[in-house]
Design a protein around this motif. Structure first.
Motif, mmCIF file in Angstrom:
data_model
loop_
_atom_site.group_PDB
_atom_site.id
_atom_site.type_symbol
_atom_site.label_atom_id
_atom_site.label_comp_id
_atom_site.label_asym_id
_atom_site.label_seq_id
_atom_site.Cartn_x
_atom_site.Cartn_y
_atom_site.Cartn_z
ATOM 1 N N SER A 177 -3.352 6.145 0.025
ATOM 2 C CA SER A 177 -3.774 6.490 -1.330
ATOM 3 C C SER A 177 -4.005 5.267 -2.212
ATOM 4 C CB SER A 177 -2.714 7.397 -1.976
ATOM 5 O OG SER A 177 -1.448 6.764 -1.969
ATOM 6 N N PHE A 178 -3.484 4.072 -1.804
ATOM 7 C CA PHE A 178 -3.663 2.868 -2.608
ATOM 8 C C PHE A 178 -3.330 1.649 -1.747
ATOM 9 C CE2 PHE A 178 -1.568 -0.465 -5.106
ATOM 10 C CZ PHE A 178 -2.602 -0.823 -5.957
ATOM 11 N N TYR A 227 0.865 -1.196 0.000
ATOM 12 C CA TYR A 227 0.000 0.000 0.000
ATOM 13 C C TYR A 227 0.890 1.232 0.000
ATOM 14 C CZ TYR A 227 0.957 0.718 4.999
ATOM 15 O OH TYR A 227 1.572 0.963 6.210
ATOM 16 N N SER A 228 0.300 2.385 -0.326
ATOM 17 C CA SER A 228 1.050 3.648 -0.362
ATOM 18 C C SER A 228 0.259 4.737 0.350
ATOM 19 C CB SER A 228 1.322 4.071 -1.813
ATOM 20 O OG SER A 228 0.111 4.285 -2.501
ATOM 21 N N CYS A 229 1.022 5.757 0.806
ATOM 22 C CA CYS A 229 0.428 6.928 1.485
ATOM 23 C C CYS A 229 0.968 8.187 0.840
ATOM 24 C CB CYS A 229 0.790 6.925 2.978
ATOM 25 S SG CYS A 229 0.026 5.601 3.925
ATOM 26 N N ASP A 230 0.191 9.286 0.965
ATOM 27 C CA ASP A 230 0.681 10.575 0.492
ATOM 28 C C ASP A 230 1.554 11.210 1.573
ATOM 29 O OD1 ASP A 230 -1.043 11.557 2.416
ATOM 30 O OD2 ASP A 230 -2.585 12.177 0.993
ATOM 31 N N SER A 266 -5.124 6.901 8.003
ATOM 32 C CA SER A 266 -3.720 7.288 7.984
ATOM 33 C C SER A 266 -2.806 6.113 8.301
ATOM 34 C CB SER A 266 -3.455 8.405 8.996
ATOM 35 O OG SER A 266 -4.224 9.542 8.685
ATOM 36 N N GLY A 273 5.440 11.110 -0.496
ATOM 37 C CA GLY A 273 4.661 9.925 -0.137
ATOM 38 C C GLY A 273 5.593 8.763 0.135
ATOM 39 N N ILE A 310 -9.765 5.376 1.323
ATOM 40 C CA ILE A 310 -8.705 6.077 0.598
ATOM 41 C C ILE A 310 -8.797 7.584 0.873
ATOM 42 C CG2 ILE A 310 -7.759 6.635 -1.681
ATOM 43 C CD1 ILE A 310 -7.295 3.771 -0.894
ATOM 44 N N GLY A 311 -7.658 8.190 1.222
ATOM 45 C CA GLY A 311 -7.607 9.634 1.467
ATOM 46 C C GLY A 311 -8.081 10.051 2.838
ATOM 47 N N LYS A 350 -1.974 9.920 4.513
ATOM 48 C CA LYS A 350 -3.276 9.367 4.129
ATOM 49 C C LYS A 350 -3.079 8.225 3.116
ATOM 50 C CE LYS A 350 -5.464 12.516 6.538
ATOM 51 N NZ LYS A 350 -6.130 12.163 7.786
#
Length: 945
Positions: free
Chosen positions: A545-546, A536-539, A565, A630, A561-562, A543
């Motif tokens: 994001s994916f 997974y990824s965060c901004d 956290s 991110g 999503i968004g 948050k």
């Protein structure tokens, strides 16, 4: 008879003042005037004057030199001083030093008579050796006193009045006899506070001067300036000379002068305000080309203050290239030809160039050029800018990276096109032809309607990535093209529309590339979503994001999503079971510190409440400016591995306990054997106890057989347990490696098919995580094999084996630029377990490579080995980052890692030590931080292989 007069000027108005009075009285004279003392002696010698006139102010400095020159070289030429006022004591001193007479400006009307009188006497009468006698002559004093407009009184010190001049009688409205009668004390207002101070000063110094209030005979009073001097006459009597100046008219004149000065100043101020209010320069220039006066606009125009320009040559401020032109113009103006408009360049104080429009006119009376100058810098710059912009427009039009054209009239006739327009449509000679004549395919696509709409309404049309079909190959086949274009109405000067301006850019390649990128991105996301490893990824704000399916399964929930956290776990726990705040999670640390967080396993709690062991690997996204935008996290579930490790540790503990029990039983058997030997010995000495001893021995033999059978059963059970554990470890490793192999295949597919940098970056992170997990599983297998299998002894070639290991490790990316030094002495054949020997050497050298200094120019690894009959001494030395002293005793513990940034699993050195102990050897570490590490190993040489 013509009188020749030499005048020493103290100011220009002195000369005008003297000549005016002589002309008014009809005096017959000629004059020559000088200003500098250096010119005096030559002027007297060449002009041979009859008399010399000098202002009294010259007597302070240069005047004394004049007196010396006259006394030394021209004693017969009389010298008369003209003064505004003079103290009586100074008057006496000057006459002593050779001055013929002194005239106050108030009595300047008597100048002609004084000159005539003086010329009748000879200079010899005033020679220095007779000065004292003449000064004692009362007539000289009388002359001085009578010429004064101030009241002069001669008195005994603090006594009666002896003499009073005519001015004193007029000022006090008394006769000279009345002065003698009333005395001097009746003349002063005794209530004046300055009186006592004046008397005290005179008594102390002999001279006093101040303003006092005086009384006239008629009872009126006035303010006067009194000068009192104490001196001795020729008989030694103390006398007092008193000079009193009536300040009544002076005070009135002073007030009037102040009023006049204020009015004059107001007039000057008004004039200056008018000049300074002008935005244009107004200035005057004298015959020497120096600026005489200039208004305050000079600061806003040239940067200079007024005082910086007055007195300076204006040529110094003209641009070098314009100085010759300005010089010729200056000469032309002085010849009576005024200039109405003239452009020139001036250098600003800051070094920049200012353009001015100048007008100038010569004034013959004042001998000045009066000028006005307007700053036209901005106008000039605008004109140049307009010219430059026009040229730029033409360059832009012809060289612009876009299609540009002008269509005129309702039929849209080509009037103007650039080369790129013609290249794009692949046509020539389009000027004068309509859009339909050049591109008939436009009619069916609605383009003509769009042009008509813009032409009729004036509303521009803007298209973004609009699909247009063009016959660009001139073969009747239409080519699909994506265009960004603008149709803008072109208007005449009266505002009426007469055509359309076309601006177009071919964006076909960009559109097709974006479509391809979107398809690749879609495929990449689909592949990531299907990966069996959680990702997974965060901004930058943390948050999510994916996330892929494996992450949702691991979390046992799907975060928003968004909104949510850092991660989808309910909790994260430390080693003590305490909850770790989200802002201290690996993802938060990576985002905040901009670094990779990897290799730090931990306990997490899923949404269902179940706890799992996971191994995160977080990599931040960092843009070109160094800012973290991110991060992506690949999370490996190692719960089964962790459970296997715990089971393995428990089983090892059980086996260790069983070994201790076997050793205890063996010890008991040894004691029993000793006891049996003792009994056999006693049997010889005690024959009578043989039967009993035999029975006891039989009993003991039965016990030993029982114990031997028990030991056999224990060994069988232990062997069975080892086999079961081996099968368990093999099963676990096989089940873990199978999905890893599948993931590696998927990653290889992505790596081959994608060219996107971001996708390849993520693939590299996934590969790193898979390789780390695969290495960990391999080491678990090595540990299990080492602990469970017996030694397989053989004679090994030590040097060749070490060289093969180094060759296999030189493919590691950290091994670049490391120098290897191998020194092996095989003094005796070395017999050991080859697989375990390889495990020891490979682990130690790979660690030396991994933890070497990354940017050092002299990196090395040295391997030394000496094989003796009894043992082999092995030494591995590097100059890498070293091991801190506090961790030297812990590095051989299972799963111990010095830092969370360490790449290893923490099991390698544990396997090394365990293997060395299996080979009946020892290991010692010597290390210093940032200096390097040395491992010293002693291994038994098994002679019988």
């Amino acid at each position: 008879m013509m009188t020749k007069i030499l005048i020493l000027e103290s100011a220009t108005n002195d000369l005008n003042f003297i000549c005016f009075e002589l002309d008014r009285s009809g005096f017959n004279y000629t004059t020559i005037n000088i200003k500098l003392i250096d010119e005096f002696e030559n002027a007297v010698h060449n002009y041979n004057p009859d008399i010399i006139l000098s202002g009294y102010s010259l007597m302070n400095d240069n005047g004394q030199e004049v007196l010396k020159i006259c006394d030394r070289c021209y004693p017969l030429i009389p010298l008369i001083l003209i003064a505004d006022h003079i103290e009586i004591e100074n008057c006496v001193a000057l006459i002593k030093n050779g001055v013929s007479d002194i005239i106050l400006k108030q009595n300047i009307a008597s100048l002609g008579q004084k000159i005539s009188t003086t010329l009748k006497t000879t200079r010899a009468d005033t020679l220095p050796n007779q000065c004292e006698e003449n000064l004692n002559d009362k007539s000289i004093y009388r002359s001085l006193i009578e010429n004064s407009e101030d009241a002069i009184l001669l008195t005994e010190k603090d006594g009666k009045i002896l003499e009073a001049n005519n001015s004193a009688c007029q000022i006090f409205k008394m006769t000279e006899e009345e002065f003698y009668i009333f005395g001097r004390f009746s003349l002063v207002d005794h209530n004046d506070p300055s009186l006592l101070a004046l008397i005290e000063e005179r008594n102390l110094t002999g001279v006093a001067k101040d303003e006092l209030t005086f009384n006239r005979k008629d009872g009126s009073s006035f303010t006067g300036e009194i000068t009192s001097v104490v001196f001795k006459d020729i008989w030694g009597h103390e006398m007092t000379s008193i000079k009193i100046k009536d300040l009544t008219q002076y005070k009135k004149a002073e007030k009037q002068l102040a009023k006049t000065a204020a009015e004059l100043q107001e007039t000057v101020n008004s004039l200056n305000k008018i000049m300074n209010a002008s935005m244009d320069l107004i200035f005057s220039v004298d015959a020497d080309k120096k600026i005489v006066q200039i208004n305050s606009a000079c600061n806003s125009t040239t940067g200079y203050e007024t005082q910086e320009l007055v007195g300076k040559s204006y040529i110094d401020f003209i641009h070098n290239e314009d100085k010759e032109i300005i010089f010729n113009a200056d000469q032309n103006v002085r010849n009576g030809n005024p200039i109405k408009t003239f452009e020139a360049r001036v250098i600003h104080k800051n070094g920049t160039t200012i353009y001015i429009l100048l007008s100038a006119q010569w004034d013959e009376d004042d001998k000045l050029i009066y000028c006005t100058a307007k700053d036209i810098t901005e106008k000039t710059k605008l004109e140049k800018a307009y010219k430059v912009e026009r040229e730029r427009f033409l360059d832009l039009y012809n060289l612009a990276p876009a299609c540009m054209g002008l269509l005129k009239g309702p039929n849209h006739i080509h009037e103007l096109t650039n080369s790129l327009y013609l290249k794009f449509i692949n046509k020539k000679d389009v000027i004068g032809k309509s859009i339909l004549e050049v591109m008939p395919e436009m009619e069916d696509q609605g383009i003509i309607g769009l042009l008509d709409s813009v032409y009729n309404t004036g509303v521009p049309f803007i298209a973004n990535e609009m699909l247009i079909q063009l016959d660009s190959n001139n073969n009747g086949l239409l080519v699909q093209t994506y265009m960004n274009f603008i149709y803008q109405a072109h208007r005449k000067s009266d505002g009426k529309i007469d055509g359309i301006f076309v601006f177009a850019i071919d964006v076909t390649e960009q559109v097709l590339s974006r479509i391809k990128i979107e398809e690749s991105e879609k495929m990449y996301r689909q592949l990531i979503s299907e990966l069996p490893v959680a990702a997974y990824s965060c901004d930058a704000d943390g948050k999510i994001s994916f996330f892929n399916k494996a992450a949702a399964i691991l979390w046992d929930t799907e975060p928003k999503i968004g909104e949510d956290s850092f991660c989808g776990f309910s909790k994260m726990l430390d080693e003590d079971g305490q909850t770790i705040p989200l802002h201290l999670s690996p993802m938060a640390i990576s985002l905040n510190e901009g670094r990779i967080v990897s290799g730090r396993s931990g306990t997490v709690e899923r949404a269902s409440g179940e706890r799992r062991y996971v191994l995160p690997h977080v990599v931040p996204y960092i843009d070109s400016s160094g800012k973290v935008t991110g991060a992506v996290n690949v999370v490996t579930d190692i719960t089964e591995i962790k459970v296997a490790q715990i089971a393995l540790e428990l089983r090892n503990s059980e086996l260790a306990f069983q070994n201790q029990e076997k050793e205890k039983r063996a010890a008991e058997l040894s004691i029993a054997n000793k006891e049996l030997a003792y009994q056999n010995k006693e049997k010889e000495n005690r024959a009578n106890e043989l039967v009993i001893a035999n029975q006891e021995l039989a009993f003991q033999n039965d016990e030993k057989e029982k114990r031997a059978k028990e030991l056999i059963l224990i060994n069988i059970e232990l062997h069975k347990s080892n086999k079961e554990l081996d099968r368990f470890v093999y099963s676990i490793s096989h089940d873990l490696r199978s999905p890893l192999t599948s993931v590696q295949g998927l990653v290889s597919i992505i790596e081959e098919e994608s060219e996107e940098p971001s996708t390849l970056k993520h693939v590299e992170m996934i590969k790193n995580s898979i390789n780390r997990l695969d290495e960990f599983v391999k080491k678990i297998l090595i540990y299990s094999r080492n602990d469970r299998t017996d030694l397989e002894l053989e004679i090994i070639p030590v040097k060749k084996t070490i060289l093969n290991i180094i060759a296999s490790l030189q493919n590691m990316k950290q091994a670049k630029d490391i120098h290897f030094e191998i020194e092996v002495q095989e003094l005796s054949p070395f017999c050991t377990d080859k697989l375990r020997f390889n495990t020891i050497v490979e682990n130690l050298i790979s660690n030396a490579i991994k933890y070497h200094k990354p940017r050092s120019s002299d990196r090395f690894i040295k391997v030394k080995a000496v094989a003796h009959k009894e043992m082999m001494q092995l030494e591995i030395v590097d100059n890498g980052i070293g091991i801190p002293l506090m961790y030297k005793e812990k590095i051989f513990d299972m799963f111990f890692r010095i830092s969370s940034k360490s790449e290893g699993s923490g099991i390698g050195l544990y396997i090394v030590k365990d293997t060395i102990e299996k080979l009946e050897g020892s290991i010692k570490v010597i290390s210093q931080k940032q200096a390097g590490t040395t491992f010293e190993i002693n291994l038994k040489n098994y002679k019988k292989c």
